[in-house]
Design a protein around this motif. Structure first.
Motif, PDB file in Angstrom:
ATOM      1  N   ASN A 191       0.873  -1.157  -0.093  1.00  0.00           N
ATOM      2  CA  ASN A 191       0.021  -0.130   0.072  1.00  0.00           C
ATOM      3  C   ASN A 191       0.892   1.410  -0.196  1.00  0.00           C
ATOM      4  O   ASN A 191       0.624   2.241  -0.676  1.00  0.00           O
ATOM      5  N   VAL A 192       1.827   1.150   0.772  1.00  0.00           N
ATOM      6  CA  VAL A 192       2.828   2.279   1.018  1.00  0.00           C
ATOM      7  C   VAL A 192       3.683   2.646  -0.498  1.00  0.00           C
ATOM      8  O   VAL A 192       3.738   3.769  -0.970  1.00  0.00           O
ATOM      9  N   ARG A 193       4.128   1.440  -0.836  1.00  0.00           N
ATOM     10  CA  ARG A 193       4.808   1.526  -2.030  1.00  0.00           C
ATOM     11  C   ARG A 193       3.923   2.185  -3.159  1.00  0.00           C
ATOM     12  O   ARG A 193       4.242   2.844  -4.095  1.00  0.00           O
ATOM     13  N   ASP A 194       2.564   1.737  -3.375  1.00  0.00           N
ATOM     14  CA  ASP A 194       1.673   2.177  -4.567  1.00  0.00           C
ATOM     15  C   ASP A 194       1.605   3.496  -4.154  1.00  0.00           C
ATOM     16  O   ASP A 194       1.353   4.096  -5.222  1.00  0.00           O
ATOM     17  N   ASN A 195       1.208   3.696  -3.064  1.00  0.00           N
ATOM     18  CA  ASN A 195       0.938   5.489  -2.768  1.00  0.00           C
ATOM     19  C   ASN A 195       1.848   6.374  -2.981  1.00  0.00           C
ATOM     20  O   ASN A 195       1.648   7.367  -3.723  1.00  0.00           O
ATOM     21  N   LEU A 196       3.294   5.789  -2.847  1.00  0.00           N
ATOM     22  CA  LEU A 196       4.220   6.697  -2.936  1.00  0.00           C
ATOM     23  C   LEU A 196       4.939   6.540  -4.588  1.00  0.00           C
ATOM     24  O   LEU A 196       5.994   7.039  -4.745  1.00  0.00           O
ATOM     25  N   SER A 225       9.668  -3.838  -1.513  1.00  0.00           N
ATOM     26  CA  SER A 225       8.587  -4.637  -2.281  1.00  0.00           C
ATOM     27  C   SER A 225       8.581  -4.046  -3.843  1.00  0.00           C
ATOM     28  O   SER A 225       7.731  -4.481  -4.705  1.00  0.00           O
ATOM     29  N   ALA A 226       9.229  -2.671  -3.978  1.00  0.00           N
ATOM     30  CA  ALA A 226       9.735  -2.178  -5.078  1.00  0.00           C
ATOM     31  C   ALA A 226      10.900  -2.449  -5.740  1.00  0.00           C
ATOM     32  O   ALA A 226      11.185  -1.996  -6.886  1.00  0.00           O
ATOM     33  N   GLY A 227      11.687  -3.261  -5.080  1.00  0.00           N
ATOM     34  CA  GLY A 227      13.011  -3.836  -5.656  1.00  0.00           C
ATOM     35  C   GLY A 227      13.993  -2.470  -5.470  1.00  0.00           C
ATOM     36  O   GLY A 227      14.906  -2.409  -6.371  1.00  0.00           O
ATOM     37  N   GLY A 334      -5.179  12.934   3.998  1.00  0.00           N
ATOM     38  CA  GLY A 334      -5.244  12.546   2.798  1.00  0.00           C
ATOM     39  C   GLY A 334      -6.564  11.438   2.533  1.00  0.00           C
ATOM     40  O   GLY A 334      -7.633  11.572   3.236  1.00  0.00           O
ATOM     41  N   ILE A 335      -6.646  10.915   1.590  1.00  0.00           N
ATOM     42  CA  ILE A 335      -7.653   9.823   1.219  1.00  0.00           C
ATOM     43  C   ILE A 335      -7.260   8.255   1.780  1.00  0.00           C
ATOM     44  O   ILE A 335      -6.009   8.014   2.051  1.00  0.00           O
ATOM     45  N   ALA A 336      -8.211   7.479   1.605  1.00  0.00           N
ATOM     46  CA  ALA A 336      -7.939   6.119   1.903  1.00  0.00           C
ATOM     47  C   ALA A 336      -6.948   5.659   1.061  1.00  0.00           C
ATOM     48  O   ALA A 336      -6.778   5.801  -0.069  1.00  0.00           O
ATOM     49  N   ALA A 337      -5.808   5.019   1.556  1.00  0.00           N
ATOM     50  CA  ALA A 337      -4.587   4.588   1.090  1.00  0.00           C
ATOM     51  C   ALA A 337      -4.074   3.073   1.422  1.00  0.00           C
ATOM     52  O   ALA A 337      -3.000   2.881   2.005  1.00  0.00           O
ATOM     53  N   GLY A 338      -5.114   2.297   0.906  1.00  0.00           N
ATOM     54  CA  GLY A 338      -4.819   0.849   1.304  1.00  0.00           C
ATOM     55  C   GLY A 338      -6.054   0.272   1.867  1.00  0.00           C
ATOM     56  O   GLY A 338      -6.961  -0.319   0.980  1.00  0.00           O
ATOM     57  N   PRO A 339      -6.531   0.369   3.199  1.00  0.00           N
ATOM     58  CA  PRO A 339      -7.616  -0.187   3.789  1.00  0.00           C
ATOM     59  C   PRO A 339      -8.972   0.676   3.351  1.00  0.00           C
ATOM     60  O   PRO A 339      -8.704   1.765   3.025  1.00  0.00           O
TER      61      PRO A 339
END
Length: 508
Positions: A191-196, A225-227, A334-339
Motif C-alpha cells: 500500500n505504501v509502495r503504491d501510494n508513493l 517490495s519495489a526492488g 489524505g484519502i484512503a490509502a490501502g484499507p
C-alpha cells in the motif's frame, strides 16, 4: 503493482545485482545477498529448534543488521522487535508477555535484556555481521535450551502465520499485543509502495527506528517490495542528516513531525546539499504535522510533503495524501490509502461525508484482533470494521481530517506512551498515594508527559526524586517532564479521574 503474502515472496522482486541495503561507509548488500541471508537465517533458526509462529524478540541497534534481521527472522518465525533503550523491568514485562522463545542481540551486547532472558530461560542468539555486505549476518546459539527436542514447525512462514508482533499502549489497561500476519505486513508495505509510486530506481534514506511500525513498513518493506534500495542509518541524528543525504543520494525519506522540524531548522545552511540531491518527495506520519512546518519543508526542499495516517493495528498506513498532480491538503491526512476508511457513530452506523465520528477501517492490512484480549476485541470491532479510537471527518472528496483523539495515549514526538504504565511505576514509590499521568501540549513534540500526584499523609517527595525513581524503570521518553503535587486530583462527574483535559484544568 505486485501483491505479496510472505516476506520470501516480497524479497524475490529485487534484481539479483540491485542494491538492497546500504549504510554509511559500508559495502552494500545486494538483493541476491539479502535473499541468501534470509534462507541462511531460516535454516539456522530451524537448527536451533525455532520455527513458524515461535516468537523471536529482537534487541538490536538501528541500522542495516536490524533491517536484515527483521526480514530474515519474520520469514521463518514471528519477529518481535523491542526498543533497545528499555530498562530491565520493561524487558521482563515484554519478554514474558510475548512468551518469547528466543532473544537476538548483537555480539558483545550488554543489554539488560540478557539477564532477563537468563531469568526467564529464553535462549539467546548472537548476531555477528558477515562480510557479504552490510546487513548480512550469522546467528550463533549462546545458551542452548536445557530441554531439547521440543516440537516446532520448520520451513518458511505461511501467509496466515504471524510475521510481526508489537505492543500498543493502553490507557485503561496493560499494553495490548497486536499480532500482524504476513498478509497484513506485506499488504501494508504494498500500500505504501503504491501510494508513493516507488520503483527500483528509488532510494530511501531511513532515519526511523526499526522497532516501530512506521520504520518497519514505510522505511523498510515498502521500498523492498519495489526492488529499490534503503540507506540504513543508526537512527535519527540532525547533525548527520545532510551528510547522509550527500552519501546516500536518496530520492525520498519518511519521518515523524519532530524530526522534520529539526531538519528544516538546519536546511538553510545546507541548501547546496539539498540542491545537489533533489528529493522526489518527503513523507510524514505517526502524528499530525503543523501546516506551517509543511510549508517550510516544501519551500526548503522544493518537493512535496506527503502526510499519511497510520497505526500499529493497521500494520501502519490507513490514509495518505497523494503525490502530485493529485491534490494534497495540508492539515488533512489524505484519502484512503490501502484499507477502506469510513466514519462511524457510537451506535455502529456508518455516517455520511461531512459528519464527525470515529474513524473505522477494514482491509487485508488490518490485524485480525488483539491477542488474548476478548474485551478489547469486543470494543474494537463493529460489523467487521476496526475502530481506531480517533475522531475525524471526511469531506465530499474523501479527504480525512483527524479532529481529536478518543484514546488517551500520549504521543510524544511520535513515541506512544501509555499513561497507565507510568501511573503504575510512580505508584510504587512509598510516598505516592494517587497519580494520574496525562499529556501536556508541547510546541515541538506535540505532547509531553505530565503527572499529577497526591502524596501520602506525613510523607514528602520532590519532583526530582520521583523522576529519578521513574528513570530506573522507564525508558527516557516515558519519564514525566512535569510532576504536580496536589491535595486532590480533579475528578469527573462520576468521580472518575480524567486524563483528557487535565492539562487545561491545571492551567498547563
Amino acid at each position: 503493482m505486485q501483491r505479496f503474502s510472505t516476506l520470501v515472496e516480497l524479497l524475490a522482486v529485487g534484481a539479483d545485482d540491485a542494491i538492497a541495503l546500504q549504510a554509511p561507509g559500508a559495502k552494500p548488500l545486494t538483493y541476491h545477498g539479502l535473499r541468501a541471508n534470509q534462507q541462511k537465517t531460516l535454516a539456522a533458526l530451524n537448527s536451533f529448534g525455532i520455527g513458524r509462529q515461535d516468537r523471536v524478540a529482537i534487541v538490536l541497534p538501528n541500522g542495516p543488521e536490524m533491517a536484515s534481521a527483521f526480514v530474515s527472522i519474520a520469514a521463518a518465525a514471528t519477529a518481535a522487535p523491542l526498543n533497545p533503550v528499555y530498562r530491565a523491568d520493561e524487558f521482563e514485562f515484554y519478554l514474558s508477555d510475548l512468551h518469547a522463545k528466543a532473544l537476538v542481540v548483537e555480539k558483545g551486547s550488554t543489554s539488560p535484556a540478557l539477564a532477563i532472558a537468563d531469568k526467564l530461560k529464553i535462549q539467546v542468539l548472537e548476531l555477528t555481521p558477515s562480510d557479504e555486505g552490510i546487513g548480512a549476518f550469522t546467528l550463533t546459539q549462546v545458551n542452548p535450551p536445557a530441554v531439547t527436542g521440543a516440537s516446532f514447525t520448520p520451513g518458511p512462514a505461511a501467509p496466515e502465520d504471524i510475521g510481526l508482533i508489537l505492543h500498543t499502549s493502553g490507557t485503561t489497561s496493560r499494553p495490548k499485543i497486536v499480532p500482524l500476519s504476513n498478509i497484513n505486513i506485506c499488504a501494508s508495505g504494498g500500500n505504501v509502495r503504491d501510494n508513493l509510486q516507488l520503483t527500483a530506481a528509488d532510494r530511501g534514506l531511513n532515519i526511523m527506528p526499526l522497532f516501530h511500525i512506521h520504520g518497519l513498513i514505510a522505511g523498510l518493506l515498502a521500498p523492498l517490495s519495489a526492488g529499490s534500495s534503503i540507506f540504513c542509518t543508526p537512527g535519527f541524528n540532525a547533525l548527520k542528516f545532510f551528510g547522509w543525504m550527500t552519501e546516500a543520494k536518496p530520492t525520498w525519506y519518511t519521518a515523524v513531525p519532530t524530526m522534520h522540524q529539526t531538519i528544516v531548522a538546519r536546511a538553510a545552511q545546507n541548501h547546496e546539499v539539498i540542491a545537489a540531491n533533489p528529493l522526489r518527495f518527503i513523507r510524514s506520519s505517526s502524528s499530525s504535522m503543523p501546516p506551517q512546518v509543511i510549508s517550510e519543508l516544501e519551500a526548503a526542499f522544493k518537493t512535496p510533503l506527503i502526510e499519511a495516517y497510520g497505526m500499529t493495528e493497521a500494520a501502519h498506513q490507513m490514509a495518505s495524501n497523494p503525490l502530485p498532480p493529485a491534490r494534497r491538503i495540508p492539515g488533512s491526512v489524505g484519502i484512503a490509502a490501502g484499507p477502506e476508511v469510513a466514519i462511524m457513530d457510537t451506535e455502529g452506523n456508518l455516517l455520511e461525508r461531512g459528519l464527525t465520528g470515529e474513524i473505522v477501517i477494514r482491509g487485508p492490512n488490518v490485524t485480525a484482533g488483539y491477542e488474548n484480549n476478548p474485551k478489547a476485541n469486543a470494543e474494537a470491532y463493529t460489523n467487521g470494521w476496526f475502530r481506531t479510537g480517533d475522531q475525524g471527518i471526511m469531506d465530499v472528496d474523501g479527504y480525512l481530517s483527524i479532529t481529536g483523539r478518543l484514546k488517551e495515549i500520549i504521543s510524544r514526538g511520535g513515541e506512544k506512551i501509555s499513561p497507565r504504565e507510568v501511573d503504575e511505576i510512580l505508584m510504587d514509590h512509598p510516598a505516592v498515594q494517587q497519580v494520574v499521568t496525562f499529556g501536556i501540549p508541547h510546541e515541538k513534540l506535540g505532547e509531553e508527559v505530565g503527572a499529577a500526584v497526591v502524596l501520602r499523609e506525613g510523607t514528602s517527595a520532590t519532583e526530582k526524586e520521583l523522576r529519578e525513581f521513574a528513570a530506573v524503570r522507564l525508558a527516557d521518553f516515558k519519564i514525566p517532564r512535569k510532576i504536580l503535587f496536589l491535595e486532590e486530583i480533579p475528578k469527573g462527574a462520576t468521580g472518575k479521574l480524567q486524563r483528557i483535559g487535565l492539562a487545561a484544568k491545571l492551567g498547563l
